[in-house]
Design a protein around this motif. Structure first.
Motif, short mmCIF file in Angstrom:
data_model
loop_
_atom_site.label_atom_id
_atom_site.label_comp_id
_atom_site.label_asym_id
_atom_site.label_seq_id
_atom_site.Cartn_x
_atom_site.Cartn_y
_atom_site.Cartn_z
N LYS A 1 7.64 18.10 -1.89
CA LYS A 1 7.41 17.43 -3.53
C LYS A 1 6.82 16.20 -3.27
O LYS A 1 7.05 15.31 -4.10
N ASN A 2 6.44 15.58 -2.16
CA ASN A 2 5.84 14.23 -2.02
C ASN A 2 7.17 13.13 -2.18
O ASN A 2 6.95 12.08 -2.31
N ILE A 3 8.52 13.61 -1.94
CA ILE A 3 9.66 12.45 -1.68
C ILE A 3 9.98 12.42 -0.29
O ILE A 3 10.48 13.32 0.44
N GLU B 1 -1.94 11.80 -5.01
CA GLU B 1 -0.79 11.33 -5.73
C GLU B 1 -0.04 10.75 -4.61
O GLU B 1 0.29 10.96 -3.38
N GLN B 2 0.39 9.23 -5.41
CA GLN B 2 1.56 8.69 -4.57
C GLN B 2 2.85 9.29 -4.06
O GLN B 2 3.21 9.72 -4.81
N LEU C 1 0.82 -1.00 0.14
CA LEU C 1 -0.16 -0.10 0.05
C LEU C 1 0.78 1.17 0.20
O LEU C 1 1.67 1.52 0.98
N ILE C 2 0.86 1.90 -1.05
CA ILE C 2 1.94 3.07 -1.10
C ILE C 2 0.95 4.48 -0.64
O ILE C 2 -0.01 4.59 -1.09
#
Length: 419
Positions: A385-387, A34-35, A27-28
């Motif tokens: 940035k979702n990283i 956004e993943q 499950l990401i």
């Protein structure tokens, strides 16, 4: 292979990746639909989809059978850990009898130190890596003090040479030889949490045994990450957590290894009912008789729900095959190194210094990066940035691409975010 800093190249690598489908087993996390690009599996692995199913099975047994769940059926709770041992043993290079899952890492370390740190005469010292994870430092400090020693007198810490970031194997072996008359125990991390260095555990173990010392390992950052051969290397004991590369949940059940050469010896241990010989356990007799193997170090009742999550995750690892995982891990980490170096080239300077060893055999699924300036701000900008990576004081960003669920495309996008 000629690496390329392009989206098309990364996508081709993902298309040719034979274990790419295992990403769908996890499950990401998502943010704003956004993943996330999740590079923090060296701190907490992602949730397997099957974890909820395995836990639900045990909840149903609890609901329908209550206390009889300990005894009913082939997979009764009393023997639930046996299948887990079969899944776990090949990941750490052990025989099933030499491993078991129990407690949490530092509790297990305390239990094993009680057994295997036995100072006598001049041999009272523990050799360890300088800057080891704090839990190891605190555990060792407490054990030497309970034996009546001061930390400075009983612990030898070895650091990299001045101006260097990683330990040289020859320096470790030299330190062992120099202090051979005083070392009772060598306790090393399998892989340094800060630098990502994978130590030459076979050489360290051999050197320790040549001077008559016990050798133990904290494999928190190594188990499930790098190839291990604990039995063949002759390591005396080891312990690890399961919530990083083994993806078994926050605070997931930990594990231990005890080499079979210690099974028939009269070993000191802190005993509990759950480590008592199984076929006589319910006779409730006085006098501790340990179960054969690593299970004899068990103390408390097995936490079945934690073990269910662990079982689900280990099944996925075994289905993927550890050799396949390692091969992809080497490829992902090499590509990450390439991408970071390309960013530095574009900037015209070493803005991002990698302190993890360049040799693929001396590292796992992690690169530790020091930013020339504004390290924490850079880390926070990546998160925005979702990283998701990992920040470690005072100045390291740890990025860990996990072969079960990370992709080459994600690494390419990470590089684009750094530019």
């Amino acid at each position: 292979m000629q690496l390329e800093n392009s989206l098309a190249f990364a996508q081709v690598q993902d298309k040719e990746d034979k274990i790419a489908p295992f990403r769908n087993e996890f499950l990401i996390p998502e943010r704003n639909g956004e993943q996330l690009i999740y590079f923090c599996g060296n701190s907490l692995g992602l949730q397997p989809r099957s974890a909820a199913t395995e836990i639900s099975k045990q909840l149903a047994i609890w609901q329908n059978h209550a206390v009889e769940g300990w005894f009913r059926g082939e997979q009764n709770w009393l023997n639930y850990h046996h299948e887990i041992k079969e899944l776990l043993a090949p990941i750490v290079g052990a025989k099933p009898t030499e491993v078991t899952c129990m407690n949490s890492l530092t509790i297990n370390l305390h239990l094993l130190l009680t057994s295997f740190y036995q100072p006598k005469g001049k041999k009272i010292k523990i050799l360890m890596e300088g800057g080891a994870f704090p839990s190891d430092q605190y555990a060792i400090e407490s054990h030497v003090k309970t034996r009546g020693y001061e930390y400075e007198d009983a612990v030898i810490e070895i650091y990299p040479r001045e101006g260097e970031d990683i330990l040289r194997t020859e320096d470790i072996l030299s330190k062992i030889e120099q202090n051979q008359d005083e070392i009772a125990l060598i306790l090393f991390g399998g892989l340094n949490y800060y630098t990502g260095q994978f130590f030459d555990l076979a050489a360290i173990t051999e050197a320790g045994h040549q001077i008559g010392a016990m050798v133990g390992l904290d494999l928190a950052h190594a188990a499930g990450n790098v190839p291990l051969k604990l039995h063949d290397w002759g390591v005396d004991f080891a312990c690890w957590c399961s919530y990083k590369y083994m993806n078994s949940g926050p605070g997931g059940i930990a594990g231990i290894f005890v080499h079979e050469k210690h099974f028939k010896t009269d070993v000191n241990r802190l005993a509990g009912w759950w480590g008592y010989q199984l076929d006589k356990r319910f006779k409730m007799e006085k006098g501790f008789v340990p179960e054969t193997g690593a299970e004899g170090w068990q103390v408390s009742t097995s936490p079945i729900l934690l073990m269910a999550a662990h079982k689900a995750a280990l099944k996925i690892m075994n289905d993927a095959g550890f050799e396949n995982l390692r091969q992809k891990s080497i490829g992902l980490t090499a590509y990450l190194e390439f991408i970071i170096n390309k960013v530095n080239e574009e900037k015209g300077e070493e803005t991002f210094k990698i302190i993890t060893p360049k040799n693929p055999g001396a590292r796992g699924a992690q690169l530790s990066i020091i930013c020339k300036e504004n390290g924490k701000q850079t880390f926070d900008a990546l998160v925005a940035k979702n990283i998701i990576g990992d920040w470690r004081e005072p100045n390291v960003i740890r990025i860990s691409p996990i072969p079960l669920y990370n992709t080459f495309e994600e690494i390419y996008k990470f590089g684009q975010a750094l530019v």
